[in-house]
Write a protein that holds these residues in place. Structure first.
Motif, mmCIF file in Angstrom:
data_model
loop_
_atom_site.group_PDB
_atom_site.id
_atom_site.type_symbol
_atom_site.label_atom_id
_atom_site.label_comp_id
_atom_site.label_asym_id
_atom_site.label_seq_id
_atom_site.Cartn_x
_atom_site.Cartn_y
_atom_site.Cartn_z
ATOM 1 N N THR A 3 0.871 -1.171 0.000
ATOM 2 C CA THR A 3 0.000 0.000 0.000
ATOM 3 C C THR A 3 0.907 1.220 0.000
ATOM 4 O OG1 THR A 3 -1.707 -1.145 1.248
ATOM 5 C CG2 THR A 3 -1.805 1.265 1.230
ATOM 6 N N ARG A 4 0.741 2.055 -0.978
ATOM 7 C CA ARG A 4 1.496 3.303 -1.068
ATOM 8 C C ARG A 4 0.528 4.445 -0.790
ATOM 9 N NH1 ARG A 4 5.980 0.733 -0.578
ATOM 10 N NH2 ARG A 4 6.765 -0.289 -2.442
ATOM 11 N N THR A 5 1.014 5.515 -0.211
ATOM 12 C CA THR A 5 0.113 6.604 0.135
ATOM 13 C C THR A 5 0.624 7.945 -0.362
ATOM 14 O OG1 THR A 5 1.151 7.015 2.285
ATOM 15 C CG2 THR A 5 -0.664 5.428 2.233
ATOM 16 N N ALA A 6 -0.319 8.798 -0.599
ATOM 17 C CA ALA A 6 -0.095 10.213 -0.845
ATOM 18 C C ALA A 6 -1.283 10.899 -0.193
ATOM 19 C CB ALA A 6 -0.039 10.519 -2.327
ATOM 20 N N SER A 7 -1.155 12.138 0.097
ATOM 21 C CA SER A 7 -2.276 12.847 0.698
ATOM 22 C C SER A 7 -2.423 14.210 0.032
ATOM 23 C CB SER A 7 -2.077 13.001 2.210
ATOM 24 O OG SER A 7 -0.872 13.676 2.497
ATOM 25 N N ALA A 8 -3.486 14.849 0.340
ATOM 26 C CA ALA A 8 -3.748 16.182 -0.200
ATOM 27 C C ALA A 8 -4.387 17.027 0.890
ATOM 28 C CB ALA A 8 -4.667 16.101 -1.411
ATOM 29 N N ARG A 9 -3.974 18.267 0.948
ATOM 30 C CA ARG A 9 -4.554 19.237 1.875
ATOM 31 C C ARG A 9 -4.958 20.434 1.040
ATOM 32 N NH1 ARG A 9 -1.265 22.972 5.516
ATOM 33 N NH2 ARG A 9 0.346 22.113 4.205
ATOM 34 N N TYR A 10 -6.138 20.966 1.283
ATOM 35 C CA TYR A 10 -6.647 22.109 0.531
ATOM 36 C C TYR A 10 -7.177 23.121 1.529
ATOM 37 C CZ TYR A 10 -8.192 24.004 -3.978
ATOM 38 O OH TYR A 10 -8.329 24.749 -5.119
ATOM 39 N N VAL A 11 -6.642 24.317 1.496
ATOM 40 C CA VAL A 11 -7.040 25.376 2.425
ATOM 41 C C VAL A 11 -7.783 26.433 1.628
ATOM 42 C CG1 VAL A 11 -6.223 27.138 4.027
ATOM 43 C CG2 VAL A 11 -5.073 24.921 3.922
ATOM 44 N N GLY A 19 -3.815 24.107 -2.427
ATOM 45 C CA GLY A 19 -3.569 22.770 -1.910
ATOM 46 C C GLY A 19 -2.112 22.393 -1.939
ATOM 47 N N TRP A 20 -1.798 21.305 -1.223
ATOM 48 C CA TRP A 20 -0.456 20.746 -1.165
ATOM 49 C C TRP A 20 -0.562 19.234 -1.191
ATOM 50 C CZ3 TRP A 20 -2.363 24.771 1.525
ATOM 51 C CH2 TRP A 20 -1.741 26.011 1.321
ATOM 52 N N VAL A 21 0.346 18.613 -1.928
ATOM 53 C CA VAL A 21 0.364 17.160 -2.067
ATOM 54 C C VAL A 21 1.716 16.631 -1.604
ATOM 55 C CG1 VAL A 21 0.195 15.228 -3.686
ATOM 56 C CG2 VAL A 21 -1.164 17.272 -4.070
ATOM 57 N N PRO A 22 1.744 15.872 -0.505
ATOM 58 C CA PRO A 22 2.960 15.144 -0.139
ATOM 59 C C PRO A 22 2.773 13.645 -0.408
ATOM 60 C CG PRO A 22 1.673 15.554 1.828
ATOM 61 C CD PRO A 22 0.880 16.094 0.656
ATOM 62 N N THR A 23 3.873 12.949 -0.646
ATOM 63 C CA THR A 23 3.825 11.505 -0.841
ATOM 64 C C THR A 23 4.580 10.799 0.278
ATOM 65 O OG1 THR A 23 5.778 11.568 -2.255
ATOM 66 C CG2 THR A 23 3.626 11.640 -3.354
ATOM 67 N N GLN A 24 4.227 9.547 0.480
ATOM 68 C CA GLN A 24 4.833 8.720 1.515
ATOM 69 C C GLN A 24 6.355 8.686 1.392
ATOM 70 O OE1 GLN A 24 3.492 4.685 1.145
ATOM 71 N NE2 GLN A 24 4.726 3.921 2.821
ATOM 72 N N SER A 25 6.864 8.575 0.178
ATOM 73 C CA SER A 25 8.308 8.477 -0.030
ATOM 74 C C SER A 25 9.028 9.794 0.219
ATOM 75 C CB SER A 25 8.604 8.030 -1.461
ATOM 76 O OG SER A 25 8.233 9.053 -2.369
ATOM 77 N N GLY A 26 8.281 10.891 0.185
ATOM 78 C CA GLY A 26 8.884 12.212 0.339
ATOM 79 C C GLY A 26 9.330 12.833 -0.975
ATOM 80 N N VAL A 27 9.153 12.111 -2.083
ATOM 81 C CA VAL A 27 9.556 12.667 -3.373
ATOM 82 C C VAL A 27 8.742 13.923 -3.696
ATOM 83 C CG1 VAL A 27 8.067 11.257 -4.853
ATOM 84 C CG2 VAL A 27 10.269 12.063 -5.710
ATOM 85 N N LEU A 28 7.495 13.941 -3.288
ATOM 86 C CA LEU A 28 6.708 15.174 -3.321
ATOM 87 C C LEU A 28 6.537 15.609 -1.873
ATOM 88 C CD1 LEU A 28 3.845 14.418 -5.877
ATOM 89 C CD2 LEU A 28 5.988 15.618 -6.286
ATOM 90 N N LYS A 29 6.975 16.805 -1.580
ATOM 91 C CA LYS A 29 6.893 17.310 -0.217
ATOM 92 C C LYS A 29 6.128 18.627 -0.267
ATOM 93 C CE LYS A 29 9.861 17.362 3.757
ATOM 94 N NZ LYS A 29 10.016 15.958 4.015
ATOM 95 N N ASP A 30 4.853 18.548 0.044
ATOM 96 C CA ASP A 30 3.986 19.720 0.001
ATOM 97 C C ASP A 30 4.057 20.429 -1.346
ATOM 98 O OD1 ASP A 30 2.857 19.323 2.493
ATOM 99 O OD2 ASP A 30 4.454 20.410 3.523
ATOM 100 N N GLN A 31 3.955 19.643 -2.409
ATOM 101 C CA GLN A 31 3.912 20.184 -3.772
ATOM 102 C C GLN A 31 2.609 20.972 -3.938
ATOM 103 O OE1 GLN A 31 6.274 20.012 -6.242
ATOM 104 N NE2 GLN A 31 4.916 21.394 -7.289
ATOM 105 N N PRO A 32 2.661 22.250 -4.312
ATOM 106 C CA PRO A 32 1.442 23.043 -4.420
ATOM 107 C C PRO A 32 0.565 22.632 -5.602
ATOM 108 C CG PRO A 32 3.339 24.355 -5.070
ATOM 109 C CD PRO A 32 3.860 23.038 -4.602
ATOM 110 N N TYR A 33 -0.741 22.735 -5.379
ATOM 111 C CA TYR A 33 -1.714 22.594 -6.455
ATOM 112 C C TYR A 33 -2.917 23.459 -6.134
ATOM 113 C CZ TYR A 33 -4.988 19.422 -4.024
ATOM 114 O OH TYR A 33 -5.913 18.882 -3.176
ATOM 115 N N SER A 34 -3.607 23.888 -7.185
ATOM 116 C CA SER A 34 -4.751 24.781 -7.007
ATOM 117 C C SER A 34 -5.523 24.837 -8.319
ATOM 118 C CB SER A 34 -4.266 26.198 -6.649
ATOM 119 O OG SER A 34 -3.552 26.762 -7.734
ATOM 120 N N PHE A 35 -6.564 25.636 -8.325
ATOM 121 C CA PHE A 35 -7.329 25.841 -9.550
ATOM 122 C C PHE A 35 -6.424 26.342 -10.664
ATOM 123 C CE2 PHE A 35 -9.702 28.559 -12.441
ATOM 124 C CZ PHE A 35 -10.740 27.716 -12.828
#
Length: 142
Positions: A3-11, A19-35
């Motif tokens: 099971t691999r995980t990533a998460s997303a937070r949207y303020v 928003g910000w997307v981090p991945t379990q491995s840390g390869v993405l560390k609070d990568q920004p995303y938005s409209f």
């Protein structure tokens, strides 16, 4: 198995949210995303870009293993996935993923190469995840 995980937070909400997307491995560390990273040109990522990266990587790895099972010992595979997001009623859907493959594989029969590429397209785990039309273009370089 895994099971691999990533998460997303949207303020904030809607177009004003960030928003910000981090991945379990840390390869993405609070990568920004938005409209504006999704529908505009603001730097950052978006879900379709991440899906395209996952599909290109999964397909390429599946094909690499298939080629190794055929006895090939060297080669280079480069795949681009183009994931299409389009309007679907009041929302959107990913309607297709188009794979374009460039390969340098000394000594492979072109017909066998095409067969293995199609099998990898159909059977890589990310391909199986999609409920979307998929295409594959491939070119065997000299």
């Amino acid at each position: 198995m895994f099971t691999r995980t990533a998460s997303a937070r949207y303020v904030g909400l809607g177009k004003d949210g960030k928003g910000w997307v981090p991945t379990q491995s840390g390869v993405l560390k609070d990568q920004p995303y938005s409209f504006t990273t999704r529908f505009g040109e603001e730097p950052g990522t978006n879900p379709e870009e991440l899906v395209a990266a996952a599909h290109a990587a999964c397909f390429t790895m599946a094909l690499s293993f298939a080629l190794a099972r055929e006895g090939l010992e060297e080669g280079t595979l480069e795949t681009t996935a183009r994931v299409k997001l389009e309007k679907d009623g009041e929302g959107f859907k990913v309607s297709r993923s188009d794979l374009a493959l460039e390969a340098m594989l000394p000594g492979i029969d072109p017909a066998r190469f095409a067969e293995l590429a199609e099998e990898a397209k159909a059977n890589c785990p990310i391909s199986k995840l999609f409920n979307a039309e998929m295409t594959l273009e491939h070119r065997l370089a000299d």
